[in-house]
Structure formats: C-alpha cells, structure tokens
Design a protein around this motif. Structure first.
Motif, PDB file in Angstrom:
ATOM      1  N   ALA A 218      -8.471  -4.733   1.676  1.00  0.00           N
ATOM      2  CA  ALA A 218      -8.382  -5.389   0.497  1.00  0.00           C
ATOM      3  C   ALA A 218      -7.079  -6.127   0.587  1.00  0.00           C
ATOM      4  O   ALA A 218      -6.941  -7.621   0.124  1.00  0.00           O
ATOM      5  CB  ALA A 218      -8.445  -4.445  -0.642  1.00  0.00           C
ATOM      6  N   ALA A 219      -5.938  -5.560   1.129  1.00  0.00           N
ATOM      7  CA  ALA A 219      -4.643  -6.439   1.206  1.00  0.00           C
ATOM      8  C   ALA A 219      -4.673  -7.554   1.973  1.00  0.00           C
ATOM      9  O   ALA A 219      -4.412  -8.734   1.612  1.00  0.00           O
ATOM     10  CB  ALA A 219      -3.696  -5.316   1.702  1.00  0.00           C
TER      11      ALA A 219
ATOM     12  N   ILE B 214       1.059  -1.107  -0.014  1.00  0.00           N
ATOM     13  CA  ILE B 214       0.110   0.068   0.040  1.00  0.00           C
ATOM     14  C   ILE B 214       0.832   1.209   0.014  1.00  0.00           C
ATOM     15  O   ILE B 214       1.953   1.360   0.762  1.00  0.00           O
ATOM     16  CB  ILE B 214      -0.896  -0.102   1.393  1.00  0.00           C
ATOM     17  CG1 ILE B 214      -1.763  -1.171   1.301  1.00  0.00           C
ATOM     18  CG2 ILE B 214      -1.799   1.325   1.172  1.00  0.00           C
ATOM     19  CD1 ILE B 214      -2.831  -1.275   2.585  1.00  0.00           C
TER      20      ILE B 214
ATOM     21  N   LEU C   4      -4.269   5.620   6.747  1.00  0.00           N
ATOM     22  CA  LEU C   4      -4.441   4.532   5.348  1.00  0.00           C
ATOM     23  C   LEU C   4      -5.879   4.453   5.327  1.00  0.00           C
ATOM     24  O   LEU C   4      -6.760   4.645   6.337  1.00  0.00           O
ATOM     25  CB  LEU C   4      -3.978   3.291   5.751  1.00  0.00           C
ATOM     26  CG  LEU C   4      -2.255   3.142   5.869  1.00  0.00           C
ATOM     27  CD1 LEU C   4      -2.019   1.918   6.142  1.00  0.00           C
ATOM     28  CD2 LEU C   4      -1.724   3.683   4.624  1.00  0.00           C
ATOM     29  N   ASP C   5      -6.357   4.250   4.089  1.00  0.00           N
ATOM     30  CA  ASP C   5      -7.751   3.920   4.110  1.00  0.00           C
ATOM     31  C   ASP C   5      -7.930   2.558   4.382  1.00  0.00           C
ATOM     32  O   ASP C   5      -7.427   1.594   4.031  1.00  0.00           O
ATOM     33  CB  ASP C   5      -7.830   4.182   2.350  1.00  0.00           C
ATOM     34  CG  ASP C   5      -9.454   3.779   1.991  1.00  0.00           C
ATOM     35  OD1 ASP C   5     -10.379   3.859   2.686  1.00  0.00           O
ATOM     36  OD2 ASP C   5      -9.619   3.590   0.785  1.00  0.00           O
TER      37      ASP C   5
ATOM     38  N   ALA D  39      -8.585  -0.188   1.714  1.00  0.00           N
ATOM     39  CA  ALA D  39      -7.237  -0.634   1.102  1.00  0.00           C
ATOM     40  C   ALA D  39      -6.637  -1.572   2.260  1.00  0.00           C
ATOM     41  O   ALA D  39      -6.288  -2.606   1.790  1.00  0.00           O
ATOM     42  CB  ALA D  39      -6.289   0.564   0.931  1.00  0.00           C
TER      43      ALA D  39
END
Length: 77
Positions: free
Chosen positions: A64-65, A34, A57-58, A61
C-alpha cells in the motif's frame, strides 16, 4: 530476503518503476511511515528497497505504501 540483526529485522523488497533519486525518496518516505520501520534505503538502479524494522512487516502495508508513492511492489527480493 529477511535477516535479523541487533538493530532489527532487515527485509529487501523489489519495486518496479523507480528511475531516479526522486523515486527513491518517494518510496522511502511512504514506507518509513509504517509503524515499526526504523530505516529505508531505496536504490533506483536495482529497484531494491531495504527496510529495517522492529518486527516483520505486513506485506500488504508495504504494498500500500509503495502504491501510494506511485510504484509497484514486486515482492521480496
């Protein structure tokens, strides 16, 4: 939990499903991709993943990671 330091922003996430060193590596590898992430430390025993980043951080995201690695993000610890 989020804390700001001179080296960046530290956020601790709770991840479900990590059981070993391989799990830690898989989660760390995906999150480290990221943008803005400078370090990732995953601990299977506690399920906690500590992420140091330049900016907040979003969470989508990060989720998803973690999903890509095959685990489930519970949320911030």
């Amino acid at each position: 939990m989020t804390a700001e330091t001179k080296t960046g922003l530290t956020t601790v996430y709770q991840v479900k499903g990590m059981t070993c060193g391989h799990c830690e590596g898989a989660v760390s590898s995906e999150i480290s991709e990221i943008a803005g992430v400078s370090s990732v430390t995953a601990v299977a025993a506690t399920g906690q993943v500590t992420v140091v980043s330049e900016a907040p951080l979003d969470e989508a995201a990060v989720r998803a990671a973690v999903d890509e690695a095959g685990y489930e993000l519970v949320g911030q610890a």
